[in-house]
Structure formats: structure tokens, C-alpha cells
Design a protein around this motif. Structure first.
Motif, PDB file in Angstrom:
ATOM      1  N   PRO A   1     -28.527 -14.233  55.457  1.00 38.36           N
ATOM      2  CA  PRO A   1     -28.623 -15.520  55.779  1.00 38.36           C
ATOM      3  C   PRO A   1     -27.179 -15.956  55.786  1.00 38.36           C
ATOM      4  O   PRO A   1     -26.240 -16.039  54.936  1.00 38.36           O
ATOM      5  N   MET A   2     -27.795 -17.134  56.220  1.00 40.74           N
ATOM      6  CA  MET A   2     -26.344 -18.127  57.056  1.00 40.74           C
ATOM      7  C   MET A   2     -26.515 -19.214  55.385  1.00 40.74           C
ATOM      8  O   MET A   2     -26.274 -20.144  56.324  1.00 40.74           O
ATOM      9  N   LEU A   3     -25.654 -18.532  54.524  1.00 36.43           N
ATOM     10  CA  LEU A   3     -26.077 -19.654  53.042  1.00 36.43           C
ATOM     11  C   LEU A   3     -24.220 -20.415  52.814  1.00 36.43           C
ATOM     12  O   LEU A   3     -23.616 -18.877  52.353  1.00 36.43           O
ATOM     13  N   ALA A   4     -23.701 -21.065  52.287  1.00 35.93           N
ATOM     14  CA  ALA A   4     -22.552 -21.439  51.962  1.00 35.93           C
ATOM     15  C   ALA A   4     -22.821 -20.062  50.362  1.00 35.93           C
ATOM     16  O   ALA A   4     -21.709 -19.454  50.094  1.00 35.93           O
ATOM     17  N   HIS A   5     -23.282 -20.300  49.338  1.00 34.69           N
ATOM     18  CA  HIS A   5     -24.365 -19.577  48.493  1.00 34.69           C
ATOM     19  C   HIS A   5     -23.564 -18.344  48.399  1.00 34.69           C
ATOM     20  O   HIS A   5     -23.220 -17.370  48.152  1.00 34.69           O
ATOM     21  N   LYS A   6     -24.258 -17.311  49.251  1.00 34.35           N
ATOM     22  CA  LYS A   6     -24.210 -16.286  50.221  1.00 34.35           C
ATOM     23  C   LYS A   6     -23.031 -15.968  50.561  1.00 34.35           C
ATOM     24  O   LYS A   6     -21.999 -14.918  49.866  1.00 34.35           O
ATOM     25  N   ALA A   7     -22.533 -16.784  51.120  1.00 36.10           N
ATOM     26  CA  ALA A   7     -20.985 -16.367  51.829  1.00 36.10           C
ATOM     27  C   ALA A   7     -19.922 -15.942  50.056  1.00 36.10           C
ATOM     28  O   ALA A   7     -19.021 -15.436  50.233  1.00 36.10           O
ATOM     29  N   GLU A   8     -20.245 -16.914  49.379  1.00 39.42           N
ATOM     30  CA  GLU A   8     -19.118 -16.975  48.348  1.00 39.42           C
ATOM     31  C   GLU A   8     -19.728 -16.521  47.404  1.00 39.42           C
ATOM     32  O   GLU A   8     -19.216 -15.705  47.251  1.00 39.42           O
ATOM     33  N   GLU A   9     -20.765 -15.689  47.205  1.00 38.75           N
ATOM     34  CA  GLU A   9     -21.164 -13.755  46.273  1.00 38.75           C
ATOM     35  C   GLU A   9     -20.588 -13.059  46.658  1.00 38.75           C
ATOM     36  O   GLU A   9     -19.253 -12.150  46.130  1.00 38.75           O
ATOM     37  N   GLU A  10     -20.476 -12.718  47.954  1.00 36.42           N
ATOM     38  CA  GLU A  10     -19.723 -11.687  48.556  1.00 36.42           C
ATOM     39  C   GLU A  10     -18.158 -11.887  48.865  1.00 36.42           C
ATOM     40  O   GLU A  10     -17.518 -10.832  48.596  1.00 36.42           O
ATOM     41  N   ALA A  11     -17.584 -13.282  48.659  1.00 39.00           N
ATOM     42  CA  ALA A  11     -16.291 -13.171  48.864  1.00 39.00           C
ATOM     43  C   ALA A  11     -15.885 -12.380  47.312  1.00 39.00           C
ATOM     44  O   ALA A  11     -14.648 -11.519  47.460  1.00 39.00           O
ATOM     45  N   VAL A  12     -16.986 -12.844  46.082  1.00 38.66           N
ATOM     46  CA  VAL A  12     -16.169 -12.429  44.620  1.00 38.66           C
ATOM     47  C   VAL A  12     -16.244 -10.765  44.852  1.00 38.66           C
ATOM     48  O   VAL A  12     -15.408  -9.956  45.003  1.00 38.66           O
TER      49      VAL A  12
ATOM     50  N   ALA B   1     -16.648  -9.112  47.524  1.00 35.23           N
ATOM     51  CA  ALA B   1     -16.152  -8.302  48.205  1.00 35.23           C
ATOM     52  C   ALA B   1     -14.385  -8.107  48.029  1.00 35.23           C
ATOM     53  O   ALA B   1     -13.783  -6.613  47.660  1.00 35.23           O
ATOM     54  N   VAL B   2     -13.840  -9.057  47.149  1.00 31.79           N
ATOM     55  CA  VAL B   2     -12.239  -9.027  46.554  1.00 31.79           C
ATOM     56  C   VAL B   2     -12.566  -8.427  45.324  1.00 31.79           C
ATOM     57  O   VAL B   2     -12.118  -7.113  44.699  1.00 31.79           O
ATOM     58  N   GLU B   3     -13.522  -7.458  44.671  1.00 30.05           N
ATOM     59  CA  GLU B   3     -13.297  -6.920  43.604  1.00 30.05           C
ATOM     60  C   GLU B   3     -13.702  -5.387  44.108  1.00 30.05           C
ATOM     61  O   GLU B   3     -13.000  -4.583  42.785  1.00 30.05           O
ATOM     62  N   TYR B   4     -14.744  -5.481  44.970  1.00 25.26           N
ATOM     63  CA  TYR B   4     -14.246  -3.968  45.886  1.00 25.26           C
ATOM     64  C   TYR B   4     -13.456  -3.615  46.012  1.00 25.26           C
ATOM     65  O   TYR B   4     -12.233  -2.131  45.288  1.00 25.26           O
ATOM     66  N   ILE B   5     -12.171  -4.459  46.538  1.00 26.42           N
ATOM     67  CA  ILE B   5     -11.008  -3.861  46.246  1.00 26.42           C
ATOM     68  C   ILE B   5      -9.956  -3.493  45.313  1.00 26.42           C
ATOM     69  O   ILE B   5      -9.346  -3.073  44.936  1.00 26.42           O
ATOM     70  N   SER B   6     -10.019  -4.427  44.098  1.00 25.54           N
ATOM     71  CA  SER B   6      -9.255  -4.559  43.269  1.00 25.54           C
ATOM     72  C   SER B   6      -9.367  -3.561  42.308  1.00 25.54           C
ATOM     73  O   SER B   6      -9.073  -3.248  41.239  1.00 25.54           O
ATOM     74  N   LYS B   7     -11.294  -3.326  42.065  1.00 27.14           N
ATOM     75  CA  LYS B   7     -11.960  -3.436  40.368  1.00 27.14           C
ATOM     76  C   LYS B   7     -12.532  -2.232  41.086  1.00 27.14           C
ATOM     77  O   LYS B   7     -12.658  -0.702  40.846  1.00 27.14           O
ATOM     78  N   GLY B   8     -13.083  -2.036  42.028  1.00 23.61           N
ATOM     79  CA  GLY B   8     -13.433  -0.750  42.709  1.00 23.61           C
ATOM     80  C   GLY B   8     -15.229  -0.460  42.979  1.00 23.61           C
ATOM     81  O   GLY B   8     -15.818   0.073  42.980  1.00 23.61           O
ATOM     82  N   TYR B   9     -15.862  -1.903  42.464  1.00 24.87           N
ATOM     83  CA  TYR B   9     -17.188  -2.200  42.416  1.00 24.87           C
ATOM     84  C   TYR B   9     -17.066  -3.753  42.532  1.00 24.87           C
ATOM     85  O   TYR B   9     -16.108  -4.141  42.239  1.00 24.87           O
ATOM     86  N   GLY B  10     -18.531  -3.997  43.743  1.00 21.51           N
ATOM     87  CA  GLY B  10     -18.681  -5.608  42.968  1.00 21.51           C
ATOM     88  C   GLY B  10     -20.475  -5.268  43.164  1.00 21.51           C
ATOM     89  O   GLY B  10     -21.074  -4.078  43.608  1.00 21.51           O
ATOM     90  N   HIS B  11     -20.979  -6.393  43.445  1.00 16.64           N
ATOM     91  CA  HIS B  11     -22.106  -6.786  43.146  1.00 16.64           C
ATOM     92  C   HIS B  11     -23.252  -8.169  43.318  1.00 16.64           C
ATOM     93  O   HIS B  11     -22.383  -8.847  42.780  1.00 16.64           O
ATOM     94  N   VAL B  12     -24.170  -8.110  44.943  1.00 19.81           N
ATOM     95  CA  VAL B  12     -24.689  -8.985  45.429  1.00 19.81           C
ATOM     96  C   VAL B  12     -25.900  -8.493  45.157  1.00 19.81           C
ATOM     97  O   VAL B  12     -26.242  -7.928  46.072  1.00 19.81           O
ATOM     98  N   ASN B  13     -26.434  -9.489  44.538  1.00 25.22           N
ATOM     99  CA  ASN B  13     -28.633  -9.349  44.578  1.00 25.22           C
ATOM    100  C   ASN B  13     -28.726 -10.281  45.702  1.00 25.22           C
ATOM    101  O   ASN B  13     -29.122 -11.547  45.329  1.00 25.22           O
TER     102      ASN B  13
END
Ligand code: FAD
Ligand code: NAD
Length: 472
Positions: free
Chosen positions: A324-335, A337-349
Motif C-alpha cells: 500500500p502507498m502509505l507513509a507509515h508503511k514506508a516508515e516501517e520498511e525504512a527501519v 531495511a536499515v536493520e537488515y543492513i546493520s543487524k541482519g534482521y528486520g521485520h514488518v507485519n
């Protein structure tokens, strides 16, 4: 090839997806650069989307309420109330700039390098930046995030001039109230911006291809209730009607419309036409061809579950990719995606992304609707509670709407929550939390809710799902 000044992360786009990723990366100790060509941070959402639209929605609602809804409240002396459109626009601009400046401050605070210019791929690590102030530079990144967002989908044959034929961007800064406005598309943008101009005095007609308003995801029963209240507020609707083409050459813009189910063709006229038929991913000038990256059939950048494109160190988030094109969805993905880079795991429900339409009353939902459950042959049961039976709504003389809860008949676990009513957009947060924690409707009903609050309608709808509501 990496060089000494290679960044850990380069982000293209400083909208919600891009700026949140940049701040998060700074917090994680990554060396990060964010490239934004607009000249200001915040993207569509802060500059020409969520924020300015909510400013106009709030202030046009206050005006409309003072004009039409004071007598029964014992408020007198407000006859002849009017508004100053230029000042209303200024209030909107002030909200926008205070927020966009705030992001620049957060960039500094978190050590984010901010390049004002347009970024394009030279190769898989290097990005050329055409600087807004002239000249160019380049930056290379071990990791790159594409966060270039979306743009309004144009209507074929109707050229956008943002004065008479407008997208949401023009609708956020008209200099005078048009006598009449036709909105093509009864989705969220059409209904929010249609509400603003209707409240300010324009004769608004919404032409919607489907037989239902609200765009994808809205529950049919709630959509019907919303249609009824918007009609009562003076908006006209032509549902099941397709716009075939338009001619803006005369004094009035002429639109040919056709009842989708073989009805008669007719021409309707308007001073301003708002094109609100959806948005599409934006990748123009990004140089994706230089890295051999292809888009899907809807022009979205293709990614895997960790937001990786086919080039693994290049990730992609927000409106320019799936979901969905929603700001809060974009924000969740941002956090994430960066966690995948820095820690190796991340999650959005993705099962728990709330949606809110900021009309009056608001419409909000999270989880699945009835049509979706039927389509997947999932059994469900429903509990509802009307605001007309809620004490706070009654004291506020604001009783339109209902809460509808859908739960699993076997386990009582929540499947979806759909609300139309005052403050639905705030109330849906509680539903999202319940869904995220796997609550049953009984869990909600046995949680003490303060009295008198609108949230008690949510609690009582939950009671009605597995047992009976007390007050209805
Ligand atoms: P964007 O916000 O579009 O940001 C992308 C940024 O990238 C832009 O600033 C662009 O200039 C920049 N860019 C693009 N290409 C390049 C390049 N090559 N180099 C440098 N920079 C580049 N969502 C909600 O959740 N709630 C709402 O109430 C809401 N209201 C809305 C109202 C309107 C009128 C509109 C149009 C949208 C609304 N949305 C709302 C949707 C929301 O705005 C988007 O989902 C959100 O902005 C997506 O964020 P993004 O960062 O992916 O993209
Ligand atoms: P949308 O997809 O929500 O609605 C577009 C509507 O236009 C649909 O109902 C569709 O059936 C109709 N349509 C398409 N072609 C048509 C035609 N030829 N004639 C008549 N009707 C036609 O898109 P939108 O309202 O433009 O919004 C775009 C995006 O922005 C959405 O993804 C939305 O989530 C986001 N947005 C969100 C908010 C919010 O969260 N409050 C506010 C504004 C925008």
C-alpha cells in the motif's frame, strides 16, 4: 570496488521512506548520505500529501462545523462566518515547513549527510548527483536504498496544468474556490480533497468507476455508510461510471462519462477537474538501465522479503515498490531495511497496516474486510456497535458511525476492525495493537476502557463479537 570515502549507505529520495532510513542509519552508526532533489526533505507526504491535506481538512471542517453545527450546541453570534483562503493556505504552509525543517535538524543531529540534487546510477555502487545549485558530484555506497516514491497517475488525454486540470498537488493550493469541481476517482484522495473543496463551497461531483467508494481495502458496509454521510454533506456521486475523455478548451471543462454497465453516455461540465485515479511508482531519471534493473508490469521495483533488488546490496522501500502507498508503511520498511543492513534482521507485519481516510467522519480499518474473507473462504463472525449508543458520542452530539469487529468463530482471534466515526483514525491504533498481539475479541472486551470515551464503542463491539454488548 570500494574506496576510502565510500559510504556505508546511500539513500536516493528524502521522502518518508528515505529520510526515516537515513535517521535510523545514523542512529545505528552507519556513514550515510541521503540525496533529495525536491530542495526540501519529507517527500510527497510532508510537502504535497498527508500533512498539507490534513491541515486543509482540519480547518475546512472547523469552518463547516461553525457554519452548520452550532445552533443545537447553544453557540450563537457566529452568523455570517466566512474564511480567508489565502490565510488557510498559509496555515497549511506553516505546518509543512515547520515539519520539513525539523527533519533537516534531525539529519544534523544524527550525522546524516544531505545532498540536494537528483541522483542516478552510474554503476552498482556509484551514484551521480546533479546538484540543485549547479554542478555535479558523485557518491558511492556499500549499500544503496532506492526510495524515490510515486507520482499521480495521469488521465489519458487530459493534460494536467495544476490550475484547472489538477492532481492532489493542485488541489492543495487552489487560489480560489471553484464554482464546480469534478473529481475523477472516488478513492481516498478524491474523497479527502473533494471534502475540502465541497466544505469551502464548491459544487463537487465524484465520478467513480466502481459501485463503491473509498478505494481498495475499505469494507463494503463501511463504504456505504461513508457514501451516505458524504452525500448528506452535499457531495454528488456518479458511481459505476467511467470517464471516457475530456475537453478543457472551453470556459468549462467538458467530460464525457459513460455508465459502466451499458448506461447512456453524457457530458458533464466543471470549472476544475481533479484527477485522482491512483498513483504510480516514480523512477524517472534514476538510471536503472545502467544497472540492468527491470520493473514489474506496474512499474514497481522488484524486491525480495529483505527489500533486496536483484542487485543484493541495493534495496528498495516505500511507494516505489510493492504494498500500500502509505507513509507509515514506508516508515516501517525504512527501519526494517536499515536493520537488515546493520543487524541482519528486520521485520514488518504487512497484515497489520492501518488505513485512515480523514473525511468527516473518519473511516479507519486494519486487517481483513468481509469481501477478502469471503474470497479466501475464511469463516468469521461479526460484532458491531453504533456510536449513537455511545455516551461520549452522544454528549458530543456527534453520533454518526459504527465500529465493526470481525473475528474467527473458532478461536475468537481478531481478523479485522473497521470503523467509521469521530476520531476513527486515533481509535484504530488500539485495534492495530490488538491484532499485532493476536488478541481475541474477548481480550479487548475484558480490558477496562475509560468512561465516557469513544473507545468504549470499540470495547462494546468486541463484546458483541463473542457475546452481547451492554448498551445496545
Ligand atoms: P515520496 O514521499 O514520494 O518521496 C520520494 C522522494 O524522492 C521525493 O521527495 C522525490 O523528490 C525524491 N526523488 C525521486 N527521484 C529522485 C532522484 N532521482 N534523486 C533524488 N531524489 C529523488 N499516506 C498516509 O499514510 N497518510 C495520509 O494521510 C496520506 N495522505 C496523502 C495525501 C495525498 C494528497 C497524497 C498524494 C499522498 C498521501 N499519502 C498518505 C501517501 C504518502 O504521501 C506516501 O505513501 C509517502 O509519501 C511515500 O513515501 P516515499 O518516501 O516512498 O515517497
Ligand atoms: P485509489 O487507488 O485509492 O483510488 C482511485 C479510484 O479511482 C479507485 O476507486 C478507482 O476505481 C477509480 N478510478 C480509476 N480510473 C477511473 C476512471 N477512469 N473513472 C472513474 N474512476 C476511476 O487512489 P488515489 O485516491 O488517487 O490515492 C493514491 C494513493 O495515495 C493511494 O494508495 C492512497 O492510499 C494514498 N493516499 C492515502 C491517503 C490516506 O492514507 N489518508 C490520503 C491520500 C492518498
Amino acid at each position: 570496488a570500494s574506496s576510502a570515502d565510500e559510504k556505508d549507505l546511500v539513500i536516493i529520495g528524502g521522502g518518508v521512506a528515505g529520510y526515516v532510513a537515513a535517521i535510523k542509519a545514523g542512529q545505528e552508526g552507519l556513514k550515510v548520505t541521503c540525496i533529495e532533489k525536491r530542495g526540501v526533505l519529507g517527500g510527497t507526504c510532508l510537502n504535497v500529501g498527508c500533512i498539507p491535506s490534513k491541515s486543509l481538512l482540519n480547518n475546512s471542517h472547523m469552518y463547516h462545523a461553525i457554519k452548520h453545527d452550532t445552533k443545537q450546541r447553544g453557540i450563537v453570534g457566529v452568523e455570517g462566518v466566512s474564511f480567508d483562503l489565502a490565510k488557510m493556505m498559509k496555515a497549511k504552509d506553516t505546518s509543512v515547513t515547520s515539519l520539513t525543517n525539523g527533519i533537516e535538524f534531525l539529519f544534523k543531529k544524527n550525522g546524516v549527510e544531505y545532498l540536494k540534487g537528483a541522483g542516478s546510477f552510474v554503476n552498482e555502487h556509484e551514484i551521480k548527483v546533479d546538484l540543485n545549485d549547479g554542478g555535479e558530484t558523485s557518491v558511492s555506497g556499500k549499500n544503496i536504498i532506492i526510495a524515490t516514491g510515486s507520482e499521480a497517475t495521469p488521465f489519458p488525454g487530459l493534460e494536467i496544468d495544476e490550475q484547472r486540470v489538477i492532481t492532489s498537488t493542485g488541489a492543495l493550493s487552489l487560489e480560489k474556490v471553484p464554482e464546480s469541481m469534478v473529481v475523477i476517482g472516488g478513492g481516498i484522495i478524491g474523497l479527502e480533497m473533494g471534502s475540502v473543496w465541497s466544505r469551502l463551497g464548491s459544487k463537487v461531483t465524484v465520478v467513480e468507476f466502481l459501485n463503491q467508494i473509498g478505494g481498495p481495502g475499505m469494507d463494503a458496509e463501511i463504504s456505504k455508510a461513508s457514501l451516505k454521510t458524504l452525500k448528506k454533506q452535499g457531495i454528488d456521486f456518479k458511481l459505476g461510471t467511467k470517464v471516457l475523455g475530456g475537453d478543457p478548451s472551453g470556459d468549462k471543462i467538458k467530460l464525457q462519462v459513460d455508465a459502466a454497465k451499458g448506461g447512456k453516455e453524457e457530458t458533464i461540465e466543471a470549472d476544475v477537474v481533479l484527477v485522482a485515479i491512483g498513483r504510480r511508482p516514480y523512477t524517472a531519471g534514476l538510471g536503472l538501465e545502467n544497472i540492468g534493473m527491470e520493473l514489474d508490469e506496474r512499474s514497481r521495483v522488484i524486491i525480495d522479503q529483505e527489500y533486496r533488488t536483484k542487485v543484493p546490496h541495493i534495496r528498495c522501500i516505500g511507494d516505489v515498490t510493492f504494498g500500500p502507498m502509505l507513509a507509515h508503511k514506508a516508515e516501517e520498511e525504512a527501519v526494517a531495511a536499515v536493520e537488515y543492513i546493520s543487524k541482519g534482521y528486520g521485520h514488518v507485519n504487512y497484515g497489520v497496516i492501518p488505513s485512515v481516510m480523514y473525511t468527516y467522519p473518519e473511516v479507519a480499518w486494519v486487517g481483513q474486510n468481509e469481501a477478502e474473507l469471503k474470497a479466501s473462504d475464511t469463516a468469521y463472525r461479526i460484532g458491531t456497535f453504533p456510536f449513537s449508543a455511545n455516551s461520549r458520542a452522544k454528549t458530543n452530539l456527534d453520533t454518526e458511525g459504527m465500529v465493526k469487529i470481525i473475528a474467527c468463530p473458532e478461536t475468537d482471534r481478531l481478523l479485522g476492525v473497521h470503523i467509521i466515526g469521530p476520531n476513527a483514525g486515533e481509535m484504530i491504533a488500539e485495534a492495530a495493537l490488538a491484532l499485532e498481539y493476536g488478541a481475541s475479541s474477548e481480550d479487548i472486551a475484558r480490558t477496562c476502557h475509560a468512561h465516557p470515551t469513544l473507545s468504549e464503542a470499540f470495547k462494546e463491539a468486541a463484546m458483541a463479537t463473542y457475546s452481547k454488548a451492554i448498551h445496545f
